[in-house]
Design a protein around this motif. Structure first.
Motif, PDB file in Angstrom:
ATOM      1  N   LEU A 138       0.826  -1.205   0.000  1.00 15.45           N
ATOM      2  CA  LEU A 138       0.000   0.000   0.000  1.00 15.45           C
ATOM      3  C   LEU A 138       0.862   1.258   0.000  1.00 15.45           C
ATOM      4  CD1 LEU A 138      -2.877  -0.754   2.534  1.00 15.45           C
ATOM      5  CD2 LEU A 138      -3.151  -0.159   0.124  1.00 15.45           C
ATOM      6  N   GLY A 139       0.372   2.261  -0.713  1.00 12.91           N
ATOM      7  CA  GLY A 139       1.051   3.544  -0.729  1.00 12.91           C
ATOM      8  C   GLY A 139       0.113   4.667  -0.331  1.00 12.91           C
ATOM      9  N   GLN A 140       0.692   5.739   0.129  1.00 13.39           N
ATOM     10  CA  GLN A 140      -0.071   6.934   0.502  1.00 13.39           C
ATOM     11  C   GLN A 140       0.559   8.123  -0.191  1.00 13.39           C
ATOM     12  OE1 GLN A 140      -0.015   8.021   4.690  1.00 13.39           O
ATOM     13  NE2 GLN A 140      -2.030   8.956   4.531  1.00 13.39           N
ATOM     14  N   ILE A 141      -0.244   8.845  -0.960  1.00 15.90           N
ATOM     15  CA  ILE A 141       0.267  10.025  -1.645  1.00 15.90           C
ATOM     16  C   ILE A 141       0.754  11.027  -0.613  1.00 15.90           C
ATOM     17  CG2 ILE A 141      -0.362  11.960  -3.137  1.00 15.90           C
ATOM     18  CD1 ILE A 141      -2.295  10.093  -4.566  1.00 15.90           C
ATOM     19  N   GLY A 142       2.001  11.427  -0.753  1.00  9.89           N
ATOM     20  CA  GLY A 142       2.614  12.310   0.221  1.00  9.89           C
ATOM     21  C   GLY A 142       3.193  11.573   1.410  1.00  9.89           C
ATOM     22  N   TYR A 145       5.257   4.121   0.513  1.00  8.38           N
ATOM     23  CA  TYR A 145       4.730   2.863  -0.009  1.00  8.38           C
ATOM     24  C   TYR A 145       5.344   1.754   0.833  1.00  8.38           C
ATOM     25  CZ  TYR A 145       3.435  -0.950  -3.087  1.00  8.38           C
ATOM     26  OH  TYR A 145       2.895  -2.111  -3.591  1.00  8.38           O
ATOM     27  N   ASN A 146       4.501   0.916   1.423  1.00  8.72           N
ATOM     28  CA  ASN A 146       4.969  -0.145   2.314  1.00  8.72           C
ATOM     29  C   ASN A 146       4.719  -1.514   1.697  1.00  8.72           C
ATOM     30  OD1 ASN A 146       5.833   1.339   4.847  1.00  8.72           O
ATOM     31  ND2 ASN A 146       3.751   2.129   4.599  1.00  8.72           N
ATOM     32  N   LEU A 147       5.764  -2.311   1.694  1.00  7.37           N
ATOM     33  CA  LEU A 147       5.707  -3.660   1.131  1.00  7.37           C
ATOM     34  C   LEU A 147       6.214  -4.630   2.193  1.00  7.37           C
ATOM     35  CD1 LEU A 147       5.256  -5.439  -1.433  1.00  7.37           C
ATOM     36  CD2 LEU A 147       7.666  -5.044  -1.977  1.00  7.37           C
ATOM     37  N   ASP A 148       5.302  -5.438   2.753  1.00  8.64           N
ATOM     38  CA  ASP A 148       5.645  -6.374   3.818  1.00  8.64           C
ATOM     39  C   ASP A 148       5.228  -7.783   3.420  1.00  8.64           C
ATOM     40  OD1 ASP A 148       6.185  -3.990   5.112  1.00  8.64           O
ATOM     41  OD2 ASP A 148       4.408  -4.090   6.395  1.00  8.64           O
ATOM     42  N   GLY A 149       5.961  -8.759   3.914  1.00  8.41           N
ATOM     43  CA  GLY A 149       5.579 -10.134   3.660  1.00  8.41           C
ATOM     44  C   GLY A 149       6.723 -11.093   3.898  1.00  8.41           C
ATOM     45  N   GLN A 171       9.192   2.771   1.079  1.00  8.00           N
ATOM     46  CA  GLN A 171       9.738   3.618   0.027  1.00  8.00           C
ATOM     47  C   GLN A 171       8.945   4.922  -0.034  1.00  8.00           C
ATOM     48  OE1 GLN A 171      12.424   2.859  -1.814  1.00  8.00           O
ATOM     49  NE2 GLN A 171      12.341   4.788  -2.937  1.00  8.00           N
ATOM     50  N   PRO A 172       9.617   6.083   0.043  1.00  7.26           N
ATOM     51  CA  PRO A 172       8.877   7.349  -0.013  1.00  7.26           C
ATOM     52  C   PRO A 172       8.138   7.521  -1.342  1.00  7.26           C
ATOM     53  CG  PRO A 172      11.140   7.683   0.733  1.00  7.26           C
ATOM     54  CD  PRO A 172      11.064   6.278   0.231  1.00  7.26           C
ATOM     55  N   GLY A 177       0.740  12.469  -7.661  1.00  2.00           N
ATOM     56  CA  GLY A 177      -0.162  11.718  -8.536  1.00  2.00           C
ATOM     57  C   GLY A 177       0.004  10.221  -8.371  1.00  2.00           C
ATOM     58  N   PHE A 178      -0.804   9.480  -9.130  1.00  5.78           N
ATOM     59  CA  PHE A 178      -0.733   8.026  -9.062  1.00  5.78           C
ATOM     60  C   PHE A 178       0.563   7.506  -9.680  1.00  5.78           C
ATOM     61  CE2 PHE A 178      -5.297   8.710  -8.632  1.00  5.78           C
ATOM     62  CZ  PHE A 178      -5.560   7.900  -7.540  1.00  5.78           C
ATOM     63  N   THR A 179       1.167   8.270 -10.572  1.00  4.45           N
ATOM     64  CA  THR A 179       2.456   7.855 -11.107  1.00  4.45           C
ATOM     65  C   THR A 179       3.487   7.746  -9.995  1.00  4.45           C
ATOM     66  OG1 THR A 179       1.989   8.898 -13.242  1.00  4.45           O
ATOM     67  CG2 THR A 179       4.283   8.435 -12.742  1.00  4.45           C
ATOM     68  N   ALA A 180       3.395   8.624  -8.995  1.00 11.49           N
ATOM     69  CA  ALA A 180       4.316   8.568  -7.862  1.00 11.49           C
ATOM     70  C   ALA A 180       4.132   7.270  -7.083  1.00 11.49           C
ATOM     71  CB  ALA A 180       4.107   9.777  -6.954  1.00 11.49           C
ATOM     72  N   ILE A 181       2.893   6.809  -6.958  1.00 14.42           N
ATOM     73  CA  ILE A 181       2.628   5.525  -6.306  1.00 14.42           C
ATOM     74  C   ILE A 181       3.286   4.394  -7.093  1.00 14.42           C
ATOM     75  CG2 ILE A 181       0.839   3.846  -5.738  1.00 14.42           C
ATOM     76  CD1 ILE A 181       0.694   6.010  -3.778  1.00 14.42           C
ATOM     77  N   SER A 182       3.153   4.429  -8.417  1.00 17.67           N
ATOM     78  CA  SER A 182       3.727   3.392  -9.261  1.00 17.67           C
ATOM     79  C   SER A 182       5.249   3.369  -9.148  1.00 17.67           C
ATOM     80  CB  SER A 182       3.313   3.615 -10.717  1.00 17.67           C
ATOM     81  OG  SER A 182       3.939   2.680 -11.575  1.00 17.67           O
TER      82      SER A 182
END
Length: 211
Positions: A138-142, A145-149, A171-172, A177-182
Motif C-alpha cells: 500500500l502507498g499513501q500520496i505524500g 509505499y509499504n511492502l511487507d511479507g 519507500q517514499p 499523482g498516481f504515477t508517484a505511487i507506481s
C-alpha cells in the motif's frame, strides 16, 4: 383465433420507440470516456550484477492481498483506511505484472541465471523455486509505499535448500499523482529483488544437489 394470438394494444412494441431507446443507450455507452490506465515504472538498469552457481530460477506468481489483486489502485487515506480508486486503473493485473517485472529484475541482476515466471517455460526443472507472499502492499500520496511479507526459496532438484525470509520495505512516495505511487511501488519491489539476489548468491552447489 387462439387466445395466445391476441395482444392487447398496450402490450404492442412501438418500433420507433424501441429504436429511439436503443439509440439513446448506444449514445450513452459511447459518451462515457474510458478510465485512464497506468503502467508499472520501467525497470532500471542494474547498477551491478551478481554471480551465482544457480543456473535457473522459477518465480511463482506473487501472492498479493485482496485489495491489490485487481485493476483498481489501492491507496491509504488520511484516516488509515484503504480506498480502491476507480478513476484511474492499472494497465495490467498486479499479480501478473509485478511477477513479470520482478522476474526481469532478477534476471538483470543475475545475468548468468535463467529466470522465468510461472508457468516456467524451461525444459528442465529449475534449480530454485521462489514464492512470495505479500501481506501489505500500500502507498499513501505524500507518504510512503509499504511492502511487507515473506519470501521462500526452495531447491527444485536434488538439493535440500530451503529459506524463509520476512521483509518490510518502506519507500517514499515522491509526488502527488498516481504515477508517484507506481514509481514507489517499483522501487520497493527492486529492494525486494536485492534481498532475494543476496540469498541466491549465497547458495552453494551442494545446496542445489550438485557435487
Amino acid at each position: 383465433m387462439c387466445s395466445s394470438d391476441l395482444t392487447h394494444p398496450s402490450q404492442r412494441i412501438d418500433p420507433m420507440r424501441f429504436l429511439l431507446l436503443a439509440l439513446a443507450l448506444t449514445l450513452t455507452a459511447c459518451s462515457s470516456a474510458p478510465e485512464p490506465r497506468i503502467q508499472l515504472a520501467p525497470i532500471a538498469p542494474a547498477a551491478e550484477t551478481t554471480d551465482s552457481v544457480v543456473q535457473s530460477i522459477e518465480l511463482r506468481e506473487i501472492s498479493l492481498p485482496y485489495y491489490a489483486q485487481g485493476e483498481e489502485i489501492g491507496i491509504v487515506e488520511a484516516d488509515g483506511s484503504v480506498a480502491l480508486r476507480t478513476d484511474i486503473l492499472w494497465a495490467d493485473l498486479p499479480p501478473r505484472a509485478l511477477t513479470l517485472r520482478l522476474a526481469q529484475t532478477l534476471a538483470a541482476r543475475l545475468p548468468e541465471t535463467a529466470v522465468a515466471a510461472e508457468p516456467c517455460p524451461l525444459l528442465s526443472r529449475a534449480d530454485l523455486r521462489i514464492e512470495i507472499q505479500v501481506a501489505r502492499a500500500l502507498g499513501q500520496i505524500g507518504g510512503d509505499y509499504n511492502l511487507d511479507g515473506q519470501y521462500f526459496i526452495i531447491a527444485g532438484n536434488l538439493g535440500e535448500y530451503e529459506r524463509a525470509q520476512s521483509f518490510a520495505i518502506s519507500q517514499p512516495v515522491e509526488g502527488i499523482g498516481f504515477t508517484a505511487i507506481s514509481v514507489a511501488q517499483s522501487a520497493a519491489f527492486d529492494q525486494l529483488a536485492d534481498l532475494i539476489v543476496a540469498d541466491v548468491a549465497a547458495v552453494t552447489p551442494a545446496d542445489i544437489g550438485r557435487r
